[in-house]
Write an enzyme that holds these catalytic residues in place. Structure first.
Site, PDB file in Angstrom:
ATOM      1  CB  ILE A  30      62.001  67.421 111.771  1.00 29.18           C
ATOM      2  CG1 ILE A  30      61.973  67.155 113.704  1.00 29.18           C
ATOM      3  CG2 ILE A  30      63.658  66.953 111.557  1.00 29.18           C
ATOM      4  CD1 ILE A  30      63.181  66.014 113.947  1.00 29.18           C
ATOM      5  CG  ASN A  85      66.209  66.489  96.615  1.00 25.34           C
ATOM      6  OD1 ASN A  85      65.965  66.898  95.881  1.00 25.34           O
ATOM      7  ND2 ASN A  85      66.135  66.905  98.000  1.00 25.34           N
ATOM      8  CB  SER A  93      70.639  64.855 103.855  1.00 27.37           C
ATOM      9  OG  SER A  93      69.088  64.823 104.260  1.00 27.37           O
ATOM     10  CG  HIS A  98      62.498  61.471 101.273  1.00 26.21           C
ATOM     11  ND1 HIS A  98      64.234  60.541 101.514  1.00 26.21           N
ATOM     12  CD2 HIS A  98      62.818  62.628 101.200  1.00 26.21           C
ATOM     13  CE1 HIS A  98      64.762  61.356 101.635  1.00 26.21           C
ATOM     14  NE2 HIS A  98      64.552  62.671 101.689  1.00 26.21           N
ATOM     15  CG  HIS A 100      60.796  66.338  99.607  1.00 28.19           C
ATOM     16  ND1 HIS A 100      61.434  66.947 101.372  1.00 28.19           N
ATOM     17  CD2 HIS A 100      61.898  65.808  99.428  1.00 28.19           C
ATOM     18  CE1 HIS A 100      63.047  66.849 100.788  1.00 28.19           C
ATOM     19  NE2 HIS A 100      63.062  65.824 100.445  1.00 28.19           N
TER      20      HIS A 100
HETATM   21  P1  5GP Z   1      66.232  64.625 101.548  1.00 22.50           P
HETATM   22  O1  5GP Z   1      66.975  66.068 101.626  1.00 22.50           O
HETATM   23  O2  5GP Z   1      66.875  63.212 102.108  1.00 22.50           O
HETATM   24  O3  5GP Z   1      65.844  65.167 100.327  1.00 22.50           O
HETATM   25  O4  5GP Z   1      65.255  65.270 102.769  1.00 22.50           O
HETATM   26  C1  5GP Z   1      65.567  64.364 104.127  1.00 22.50           C
HETATM   27  C2  5GP Z   1      64.267  65.235 104.538  1.00 22.50           C
HETATM   28  O5  5GP Z   1      64.169  64.911 106.050  1.00 22.50           O
HETATM   29  C3  5GP Z   1      64.860  66.651 104.991  1.00 22.50           C
HETATM   30  O6  5GP Z   1      63.998  67.636 104.982  1.00 22.50           O
HETATM   31  C4  5GP Z   1      64.316  67.336 106.553  1.00 22.50           C
HETATM   32  O7  5GP Z   1      64.263  67.780 106.572  1.00 22.50           O
HETATM   33  C5  5GP Z   1      64.032  65.721 106.672  1.00 22.50           C
HETATM   34  N1  5GP Z   1      63.876  64.757 107.918  1.00 22.50           N
HETATM   35  C6  5GP Z   1      65.531  64.902 108.876  1.00 22.50           C
HETATM   36  N2  5GP Z   1      65.626  63.803 109.452  1.00 22.50           N
HETATM   37  C7  5GP Z   1      64.086  63.985 110.710  1.00 22.50           C
HETATM   38  C8  5GP Z   1      63.942  62.947 111.306  1.00 22.50           C
HETATM   39  O8  5GP Z   1      64.318  62.486 111.881  1.00 22.50           O
HETATM   40  N3  5GP Z   1      62.934  63.034 111.574  1.00 22.50           N
HETATM   41  C9  5GP Z   1      61.911  63.070 110.062  1.00 22.50           C
HETATM   42  N4  5GP Z   1      60.292  63.613 110.834  1.00 22.50           N
HETATM   43  N5  5GP Z   1      62.312  64.583 109.702  1.00 22.50           N
HETATM   44  C10 5GP Z   1      63.515  64.627 109.018  1.00 22.50           C
END
Ligand code: 5GP
Length: 111
Positions: A30, A85, A93, A98, A100
């Protein structure tokens, strides 16, 4: 399922889906950090890479195969980054495993 990704997997929140099978979902991030920014995740609720074990380890191979396929489809096969991460200390977060898939620009060194 309790995380944002859990609710997306259940179909309760919208997403831009780029791949799905019985075990894996891939969606557009997103808040993209690169021209191509896809999140590839197991549908099974697994908190992070460190929690992954035993019978679920095959999911990593499947995620890599999905990343390879999407990289070709999206024209970034010559230069992309696939990363996860692990835990809030590394910037995770959303506590649902997941990866990337990032590409479409020069990625530089890891900070
Ligand atoms: P993290 O910080 O956990 O490695 O990555 C989480 C990712 O999820 C971030 O890049 C953030 O932009 C994405 N993200 C958070 N909320 C949503 C959502 O509701 N929909 C989508 N498609 N991505 C999200």
């Amino acid at each position: 399922m309790s995380t944002i990704f859990g609710r997306i997997i259940e179909g309760k929140l919208p997403c831009k889906k780029v791949f799905e099978n019985e075990r894996i979902l891939a969606i557009e991030d997103i808040h993209p950090a690169a021209p191509v920014h896809i999140l590839i995740m197991p549908k099974k609720e697994i908190r992070d890479l460190q929690s992954l074990k035993g019978d679920d380890l095959h999911l990593i191979g499947e995620i890599v195969a999905v990343a390879q396929k999407l990289a070709v489809q999206l024209g970034i096969e010559d230069g992309y980054r696939l990363l996860t991460n692990n835990g809030p200390g590394a910037g995770q977060s959303v506590l649902h495993l997941h990866f990337h898939l990032l590409g479409g620009r020069s990625m530089g060194n890891l900070g």
